[in-house]
Write a protein that holds these residues in place. Structure first.
Motif, mmCIF file in Angstrom:
data_model
loop_
_atom_site.group_PDB
_atom_site.id
_atom_site.type_symbol
_atom_site.label_atom_id
_atom_site.label_comp_id
_atom_site.label_asym_id
_atom_site.label_seq_id
_atom_site.Cartn_x
_atom_site.Cartn_y
_atom_site.Cartn_z
ATOM 1 N N MET A 51 10.884 26.494 -26.090
ATOM 2 C CA MET A 51 10.460 25.099 -26.172
ATOM 3 C C MET A 51 11.605 24.273 -26.737
ATOM 4 S SD MET A 51 7.303 23.408 -28.327
ATOM 5 C CE MET A 51 7.856 24.003 -29.894
ATOM 6 N N PHE A 52 11.946 23.218 -26.075
ATOM 7 C CA PHE A 52 12.969 22.275 -26.518
ATOM 8 C C PHE A 52 14.291 22.972 -26.856
ATOM 9 C CE2 PHE A 52 9.012 20.027 -28.114
ATOM 10 C CZ PHE A 52 8.956 19.158 -27.037
ATOM 11 N N HIS A 53 14.756 23.799 -25.929
ATOM 12 C CA HIS A 53 15.988 24.553 -26.154
ATOM 13 C C HIS A 53 17.195 23.641 -26.367
ATOM 14 C CE1 HIS A 53 13.870 28.229 -25.300
ATOM 15 N NE2 HIS A 53 13.424 27.700 -24.181
ATOM 16 N N GLU A 54 17.156 22.469 -25.788
ATOM 17 C CA GLU A 54 18.272 21.528 -25.937
ATOM 18 C C GLU A 54 18.343 20.945 -27.351
ATOM 19 O OE1 GLU A 54 14.842 19.102 -24.167
ATOM 20 O OE2 GLU A 54 15.599 21.148 -24.063
ATOM 21 N N TYR A 55 17.297 21.149 -28.131
ATOM 22 C CA TYR A 55 17.243 20.642 -29.511
ATOM 23 C C TYR A 55 17.280 21.784 -30.529
ATOM 24 C CZ TYR A 55 15.862 16.177 -27.446
ATOM 25 O OH TYR A 55 15.830 15.016 -26.726
ATOM 26 N N ARG A 56 17.862 22.878 -30.165
ATOM 27 C CA ARG A 56 17.878 24.070 -31.022
ATOM 28 C C ARG A 56 18.422 23.765 -32.425
ATOM 29 N NH1 ARG A 56 20.162 28.577 -27.696
ATOM 30 N NH2 ARG A 56 18.385 27.874 -26.523
ATOM 31 N N ASP A 57 19.536 23.029 -32.497
ATOM 32 C CA ASP A 57 20.135 22.702 -33.799
ATOM 33 C C ASP A 57 19.204 21.832 -34.637
ATOM 34 O OD1 ASP A 57 22.400 24.163 -33.157
ATOM 35 O OD2 ASP A 57 23.517 22.406 -32.468
ATOM 36 N N ILE A 109 15.972 21.569 -34.408
ATOM 37 C CA ILE A 109 14.801 22.357 -34.810
ATOM 38 C C ILE A 109 15.145 23.221 -36.017
ATOM 39 C CG2 ILE A 109 13.290 24.266 -34.105
ATOM 40 C CD1 ILE A 109 13.331 22.977 -31.262
ATOM 41 N N SER A 110 16.296 23.858 -35.991
ATOM 42 C CA SER A 110 16.717 24.684 -37.124
ATOM 43 C C SER A 110 16.820 23.857 -38.400
ATOM 44 C CB SER A 110 18.068 25.344 -36.832
ATOM 45 O OG SER A 110 17.952 26.263 -35.785
ATOM 46 N N GLN A 111 17.418 22.686 -38.290
ATOM 47 C CA GLN A 111 17.558 21.809 -39.449
ATOM 48 C C GLN A 111 16.199 21.362 -39.965
ATOM 49 O OE1 GLN A 111 20.133 18.562 -38.377
ATOM 50 N NE2 GLN A 111 21.802 19.940 -37.786
ATOM 51 N N LEU A 112 15.328 20.953 -39.059
ATOM 52 C CA LEU A 112 14.008 20.467 -39.467
ATOM 53 C C LEU A 112 13.171 21.570 -40.104
ATOM 54 C CD1 LEU A 112 13.181 18.049 -36.547
ATOM 55 C CD2 LEU A 112 13.171 17.460 -38.968
ATOM 56 N N LYS A 113 13.274 22.788 -39.587
ATOM 57 C CA LYS A 113 12.504 23.891 -40.159
ATOM 58 C C LYS A 113 12.922 24.167 -41.600
ATOM 59 C CE LYS A 113 11.541 27.472 -37.448
ATOM 60 N NZ LYS A 113 11.791 28.555 -36.467
ATOM 61 N N ILE A 114 14.185 23.907 -41.910
ATOM 62 C CA ILE A 114 14.684 24.110 -43.271
ATOM 63 C C ILE A 114 14.301 22.941 -44.175
ATOM 64 C CG2 ILE A 114 16.795 24.249 -44.670
ATOM 65 C CD1 ILE A 114 18.040 25.747 -42.225
ATOM 66 N N LYS A 115 14.429 21.725 -43.650
ATOM 67 C CA LYS A 115 14.266 20.518 -44.466
ATOM 68 C C LYS A 115 12.838 19.997 -44.566
ATOM 69 C CE LYS A 115 18.875 18.745 -43.384
ATOM 70 N NZ LYS A 115 19.608 17.654 -42.753
ATOM 71 N N ASN A 116 11.978 20.361 -43.601
ATOM 72 C CA ASN A 116 10.672 19.724 -43.515
ATOM 73 C C ASN A 116 9.566 20.788 -43.393
ATOM 74 O OD1 ASN A 116 8.334 18.386 -42.448
ATOM 75 N ND2 ASN A 116 9.620 16.667 -41.849
ATOM 76 N N ALA A 117 8.826 20.985 -44.467
ATOM 77 C CA ALA A 117 7.773 22.012 -44.486
ATOM 78 C C ALA A 117 6.684 21.733 -43.459
ATOM 79 C CB ALA A 117 7.174 22.116 -45.878
ATOM 80 N N LEU A 156 0.342 19.379 -30.743
ATOM 81 C CA LEU A 156 1.383 19.835 -31.661
ATOM 82 C C LEU A 156 2.770 19.666 -31.047
ATOM 83 C CD1 LEU A 156 -0.305 23.075 -33.037
ATOM 84 C CD2 LEU A 156 0.078 20.939 -34.276
ATOM 85 N N LYS A 157 2.878 19.969 -29.767
ATOM 86 C CA LYS A 157 4.164 19.824 -29.082
ATOM 87 C C LYS A 157 4.614 18.370 -29.096
ATOM 88 C CE LYS A 157 6.553 21.121 -24.845
ATOM 89 N NZ LYS A 157 6.426 21.808 -23.557
ATOM 90 N N ASP A 158 3.696 17.451 -28.862
ATOM 91 C CA ASP A 158 4.028 16.018 -28.913
ATOM 92 C C ASP A 158 4.510 15.624 -30.305
ATOM 93 O OD1 ASP A 158 3.352 15.660 -26.260
ATOM 94 O OD2 ASP A 158 1.372 14.816 -26.685
ATOM 95 N N GLU A 159 3.824 16.125 -31.327
ATOM 96 C CA GLU A 159 4.212 15.802 -32.702
ATOM 97 C C GLU A 159 5.588 16.397 -33.025
ATOM 98 O OE1 GLU A 159 2.541 16.128 -37.290
ATOM 99 O OE2 GLU A 159 1.257 16.797 -35.635
ATOM 100 N N ILE A 203 11.475 15.570 -33.782
ATOM 101 C CA ILE A 203 12.838 15.900 -33.360
ATOM 102 C C ILE A 203 13.605 14.633 -32.998
ATOM 103 C CG2 ILE A 203 14.220 17.004 -31.550
ATOM 104 C CD1 ILE A 203 12.052 19.229 -31.478
ATOM 105 N N VAL A 204 12.987 13.773 -32.215
ATOM 106 C CA VAL A 204 13.638 12.526 -31.790
ATOM 107 C C VAL A 204 13.958 11.657 -33.001
ATOM 108 C CG1 VAL A 204 13.295 10.369 -30.512
ATOM 109 C CG2 VAL A 204 12.684 12.560 -29.465
ATOM 110 N N GLN A 205 13.014 11.533 -33.924
ATOM 111 C CA GLN A 205 13.254 10.745 -35.135
ATOM 112 C C GLN A 205 14.404 11.327 -35.952
ATOM 113 O OE1 GLN A 205 9.411 10.703 -37.036
ATOM 114 N NE2 GLN A 205 8.698 8.947 -35.837
ATOM 115 N N HIS A 206 14.432 12.628 -36.052
ATOM 116 C CA HIS A 206 15.514 13.298 -36.780
ATOM 117 C C HIS A 206 16.855 13.040 -36.093
ATOM 118 C CE1 HIS A 206 17.593 16.332 -39.158
ATOM 119 N NE2 HIS A 206 18.033 16.846 -38.026
ATOM 120 N N SER A 207 16.874 13.169 -34.763
ATOM 121 C CA SER A 207 18.105 12.944 -34.013
ATOM 122 C C SER A 207 18.629 11.531 -34.211
ATOM 123 C CB SER A 207 17.883 13.202 -32.525
ATOM 124 O OG SER A 207 17.587 14.559 -32.293
#
Length: 73
Positions: free
Chosen positions: A1-7, A9-17, A57-60, A65-69
């Motif tokens: 899912m959202f492979h183009e946003y891999r970086d 996603i990794s950042q958000l998983k660390i920074k955002n519970a 959940l996917k929409d959220e 991701i977009v907001q983070h980008s």
């Protein structure tokens, strides 16, 4: 899912519970749906409800991701 946003996603998983929680919930739902669809006696209405929740959940996740980008620019 959202492979183009891999970086991102990794950042958000660390920074955002919350992001990490809904990302994992999405993945768990995906597994449950796959298993339920393999079982011919599964409740199809329940599968459809799981699919709707997964899409929500996917929409959220995508919105976050977009907001983070945007905030990283």
């Amino acid at each position: 899912m959202f492979h183009e946003y891999r970086d991102e996603i990794s950042q958000l998983k660390i920074k955002n519970a919350h992001f990490e929680k809904i990302f994992e919930e999405h993945n768990q739902l995906d597994k449950k749906i796959i298993e339920a669809e393999k079982n011919p006696s599964s409740n199809h209405l329940q599968i459809e409800e799981m699919k709707k929740l997964k899409l929500k959940l996917k929409d959220e996740i995508y919105t976050m991701i977009v907001q983070h980008s945007k905030s990283q620019k």
